[in-house]
Design an enzyme around this catalytic site. Structure first.
Site, PDB file in Angstrom:
ATOM      1  N   THR A  23      48.441 -11.492  50.156  1.00 30.48           N
ATOM      2  CA  THR A  23      48.010 -12.195  48.927  1.00 30.48           C
ATOM      3  C   THR A  23      48.888 -11.908  47.714  1.00 30.48           C
ATOM      4  OG1 THR A  23      46.520 -10.425  48.228  1.00 30.48           O
ATOM      5  CG2 THR A  23      45.568 -12.129  49.659  1.00 30.48           C
ATOM      6  N   TRP A  24      50.017 -11.232  47.932  1.00 35.47           N
ATOM      7  CA  TRP A  24      50.881 -10.932  46.780  1.00 35.47           C
ATOM      8  C   TRP A  24      51.306 -12.258  46.157  1.00 35.47           C
ATOM      9  CZ3 TRP A  24      56.341  -8.210  46.942  1.00 35.47           C
ATOM     10  CH2 TRP A  24      56.626  -7.703  45.665  1.00 35.47           C
ATOM     11  N   ASP A  52      44.845  -8.888  53.087  1.00 32.39           N
ATOM     12  CA  ASP A  52      45.421  -7.747  52.367  1.00 32.39           C
ATOM     13  C   ASP A  52      45.611  -8.091  50.891  1.00 32.39           C
ATOM     14  OD1 ASP A  52      46.985  -5.109  52.377  1.00 32.39           O
ATOM     15  OD2 ASP A  52      48.369  -6.508  51.391  1.00 32.39           O
ATOM     16  N   TYR A  57      48.141  -6.733  42.318  1.00 33.14           N
ATOM     17  CA  TYR A  57      48.592  -8.120  42.422  1.00 33.14           C
ATOM     18  C   TYR A  57      47.943  -8.977  41.339  1.00 33.14           C
ATOM     19  CZ  TYR A  57      50.087  -6.500  47.071  1.00 33.14           C
ATOM     20  OH  TYR A  57      50.649  -5.791  48.115  1.00 33.14           O
ATOM     21  N   GLN A 167      50.745   1.172  55.746  1.00 37.84           N
ATOM     22  CA  GLN A 167      51.300  -0.172  55.526  1.00 37.84           C
ATOM     23  C   GLN A 167      52.722  -0.016  54.984  1.00 37.84           C
ATOM     24  OE1 GLN A 167      50.529  -3.610  52.344  1.00 37.84           O
ATOM     25  NE2 GLN A 167      48.785  -3.393  53.711  1.00 37.84           N
ATOM     26  N   TYR A 195      54.327  -5.055  56.211  1.00 38.39           N
ATOM     27  CA  TYR A 195      54.332  -5.995  55.074  1.00 38.39           C
ATOM     28  C   TYR A 195      55.679  -6.684  54.948  1.00 38.39           C
ATOM     29  CZ  TYR A 195      56.373  -2.615  51.543  1.00 38.39           C
ATOM     30  OH  TYR A 195      57.157  -1.757  50.816  1.00 38.39           O
ATOM     31  N   LEU A 198      58.278 -11.541  56.956  1.00 38.78           N
ATOM     32  CA  LEU A 198      59.317 -12.585  56.954  1.00 38.78           C
ATOM     33  C   LEU A 198      60.439 -12.193  55.988  1.00 38.78           C
ATOM     34  CD1 LEU A 198      56.846 -15.632  56.789  1.00 38.78           C
ATOM     35  CD2 LEU A 198      57.863 -14.580  58.830  1.00 38.78           C
TER      36      LEU A 198
HETATM   37  P1  NAP Z   1      56.347 -12.374  53.475  1.00 43.60           P
HETATM   38  O1  NAP Z   1      54.987 -12.528  53.997  1.00 43.60           O
HETATM   39  O2  NAP Z   1      57.407 -11.777  54.343  1.00 43.60           O
HETATM   40  O3  NAP Z   1      56.921 -13.760  52.968  1.00 43.60           O
HETATM   41  C1  NAP Z   1      56.213 -14.567  52.087  1.00 43.60           C
HETATM   42  C2  NAP Z   1      57.084 -15.766  51.760  1.00 43.60           C
HETATM   43  O4  NAP Z   1      57.320 -16.517  52.953  1.00 43.60           O
HETATM   44  C3  NAP Z   1      56.424 -16.682  50.770  1.00 43.60           C
HETATM   45  O5  NAP Z   1      57.442 -17.170  49.928  1.00 43.60           O
HETATM   46  C4  NAP Z   1      55.860 -17.821  51.637  1.00 43.60           C
HETATM   47  O6  NAP Z   1      55.908 -19.019  50.892  1.00 43.60           O
HETATM   48  C5  NAP Z   1      56.828 -17.852  52.794  1.00 43.60           C
HETATM   49  N1  NAP Z   1      56.204 -18.227  54.080  1.00 43.60           N
HETATM   50  C6  NAP Z   1      55.108 -17.704  54.680  1.00 43.60           C
HETATM   51  N2  NAP Z   1      54.892 -18.272  55.882  1.00 43.60           N
HETATM   52  C7  NAP Z   1      55.872 -19.181  56.052  1.00 43.60           C
HETATM   53  C8  NAP Z   1      56.204 -20.079  57.094  1.00 43.60           C
HETATM   54  N3  NAP Z   1      55.486 -20.172  58.208  1.00 43.60           N
HETATM   55  N4  NAP Z   1      57.304 -20.888  56.929  1.00 43.60           N
HETATM   56  C9  NAP Z   1      58.065 -20.810  55.810  1.00 43.60           C
HETATM   57  N5  NAP Z   1      57.797 -19.959  54.799  1.00 43.60           N
HETATM   58  C10 NAP Z   1      56.718 -19.148  54.918  1.00 43.60           C
HETATM   59  O7  NAP Z   1      56.356 -11.502  52.118  1.00 43.60           O
HETATM   60  P2  NAP Z   1      55.301 -10.741  51.245  1.00 43.60           P
HETATM   61  O8  NAP Z   1      54.346 -11.656  50.592  1.00 43.60           O
HETATM   62  O9  NAP Z   1      56.086  -9.812  50.391  1.00 43.60           O
HETATM   63  O10 NAP Z   1      54.520  -9.784  52.282  1.00 43.60           O
HETATM   64  C11 NAP Z   1      53.289 -10.130  52.865  1.00 43.60           C
HETATM   65  C12 NAP Z   1      52.145  -9.352  52.252  1.00 43.60           C
HETATM   66  O11 NAP Z   1      52.333  -7.951  52.410  1.00 43.60           O
HETATM   67  C13 NAP Z   1      52.003  -9.516  50.734  1.00 43.60           C
HETATM   68  O12 NAP Z   1      51.497 -10.774  50.361  1.00 43.60           O
HETATM   69  C14 NAP Z   1      51.125  -8.334  50.408  1.00 43.60           C
HETATM   70  O13 NAP Z   1      49.779  -8.612  50.741  1.00 43.60           O
HETATM   71  C15 NAP Z   1      51.714  -7.254  51.320  1.00 43.60           C
HETATM   72  N6  NAP Z   1      52.750  -6.415  50.670  1.00 43.60           N
HETATM   73  C16 NAP Z   1      52.491  -5.078  50.523  1.00 43.60           C
HETATM   74  C17 NAP Z   1      53.415  -4.261  49.903  1.00 43.60           C
HETATM   75  C18 NAP Z   1      53.123  -2.806  49.742  1.00 43.60           C
HETATM   76  O14 NAP Z   1      53.830  -2.101  49.000  1.00 43.60           O
HETATM   77  N7  NAP Z   1      52.117  -2.285  50.399  1.00 43.60           N
HETATM   78  C19 NAP Z   1      54.635  -4.783  49.421  1.00 43.60           C
HETATM   79  C20 NAP Z   1      54.893  -6.146  49.628  1.00 43.60           C
HETATM   80  C21 NAP Z   1      53.949  -6.939  50.257  1.00 43.60           C
HETATM   81  P3  NAP Z   1      54.610 -19.970  50.661  1.00 43.60           P
HETATM   82  O15 NAP Z   1      53.526 -19.129  50.078  1.00 43.60           O
HETATM   83  O16 NAP Z   1      55.148 -21.011  49.713  1.00 43.60           O
HETATM   84  O17 NAP Z   1      54.290 -20.516  52.019  1.00 43.60           O
END
Ligand code: NAP
Length: 281
Positions: A23-24, A52, A57, A167, A195, A198
């Site tokens: 949900t970031w 998550d 956030y 995580q 996390y 992608l």
């Molecule tokens: P991610 O999930 O690797 O990538 C998200 C990006 O990919 C967004 O721009 C999304 O765009 C795009 N996307 C998602 N599915 C897709 C698909 N099937 N095809 C094309 N594009 C796609 O990156 P993230 O948000 O950094 O990581 C996921 C989650 O991990 C976060 O949301 C958060 O909850 C958690 N997190 C935790 C930490 C920590 O320190 N614990 C740090 C970073 C993240 P759209 O939304 O436009 O589809």
């Protein structure tokens, strides 16, 4: 008919699906919040029940989006949230949890994490987590961005062994944890929550991944997720605000990479040959 999402078992015996939802960046713009909640609900309908979020956030805005998504169907969701290190004193953790519960519109968080290590002693944070757990305000607790040495320190703290997950940043571009942290966590039965699976979208245009995806009649996102969840005890939490991408990500459980695929991936995205310090975003 779709394959069911496989589950992994937490140290307390509970099970969670290996694909959840991040949900970031949700809740940052009021105009998109309703659509984001709807997308999360779509994921819940598809079995991606682990959501998550974090107090950090959108300054609590993402937790409000989650509240909207789980309203009237709390039992369908497994909610993960996180306390900021600057709040992670004994009292601060309790206050932060109460504030998250309020924003989430629920009386319990299923899994509550320390977002990363800060200046407070781990023993203080763990003490607060255990008190919250005994009061039923959280179901379990864990950590985030902890490297192997941080985990060892945690295990040395009273009740530190109750940690339910770590995580960390894990994707094809960032495979450092495969050297030690992943194996150690698997050996201890503590799931790794990957996390940015992608790499925040950076993996999606990689030519070699496009090639493998075509051979599987799949998408690059599905290949990237399938690569991670083939590891026992790994949960992925991709974030998307688009329902069709939620469906796409969910269907990665139907992609089974071959030994040849894995050999190509090892060549293009080499696994670590030595200890790499844990990277974080
Ligand atoms: P991610 O999930 O690797 O990538 C998200 C990006 O990919 C967004 O721009 C999304 O765009 C795009 N996307 C998602 N599915 C897709 C698909 N099937 N095809 C094309 N594009 C796609 O990156 P993230 O948000 O950094 O990581 C996921 C989650 O991990 C976060 O949301 C958060 O909850 C958690 N997190 C935790 C930490 C920590 O320190 N614990 C740090 C970073 C993240 P759209 O939304 O436009 O589809």
């Amino acid at each position: 008919m779709h394959d069911a999402i496989p589950t992994t078992t937490l140290p307390n015996g509970g099970t969670v699906p290996v694909i959840g939802q991040g949900t970031w960046h949700m809740g940052e713009r009021k105009a998109s919040a309703a659509e984001e909640a709807k997308t999360l609900r779509h994921g819940l309908d598809l079995g991606m029940t682990l959501i998550d979020t974090a107090e950090m956030y959108a300054d609590g805005g993402a937790e409000r989006v989650v509240a909207e998504a789980i309203r009237g169907r709390r039992a369908d969701a497994f909610v993960v949230s996180k306390v900021l290190p600057t709040n992670a004193s004994r009292d601060g953790t309790t206050k932060a949890c109460e504030a998250s519960l309020k924003r989430l519109g629920t009386d319990h968080i299923d899994l509550y994490l320390l977002h990363w290590r800060g200046r407070y002693l781990l023993s203080q944070t763990v003490d607060a987590f255990e008190t919250l757990r005994q009061a039923g305000k959280i179901g379990a607790w864990g950590v985030s961005n902890f490297d192997s040495d941080d985990m060892e320190e945690l295990f040395a703290v009273p009740e530190g062994g109750n940690v339910a997950t770590n995580q960390v940043l894990y994707n094809l571009n960032r495979r450092g944890i495969e050297y030690d942290l992943l194996k150690d966590s698997q050996a201890r039965g503590i799931p790794i929550m990957a996390y940015s699976p992608l790499d925040e979208g950076r993996l999606l245009r990689h030519p070699e991944l496009i090639h493998i995806a075509k051979a599987h009649q799949a998408t690059v996102a599905q290949i990237a997720l399938a690569f991670l969840i083939r590891n026992p005890g790994v949960i992925v939490i991709p974030k998307t605000g688009m329902p069709e991408r939620v469906r796409e990500n969910r269907a990665s459980v139907e992609v089974h990479l071959t030994a040849d695929d894995l050999a190509i991936l090892d060549r293009v995205f080499p696994p670590p040959a030595r200890k790499m310090p844990l990277e974080m975003i």
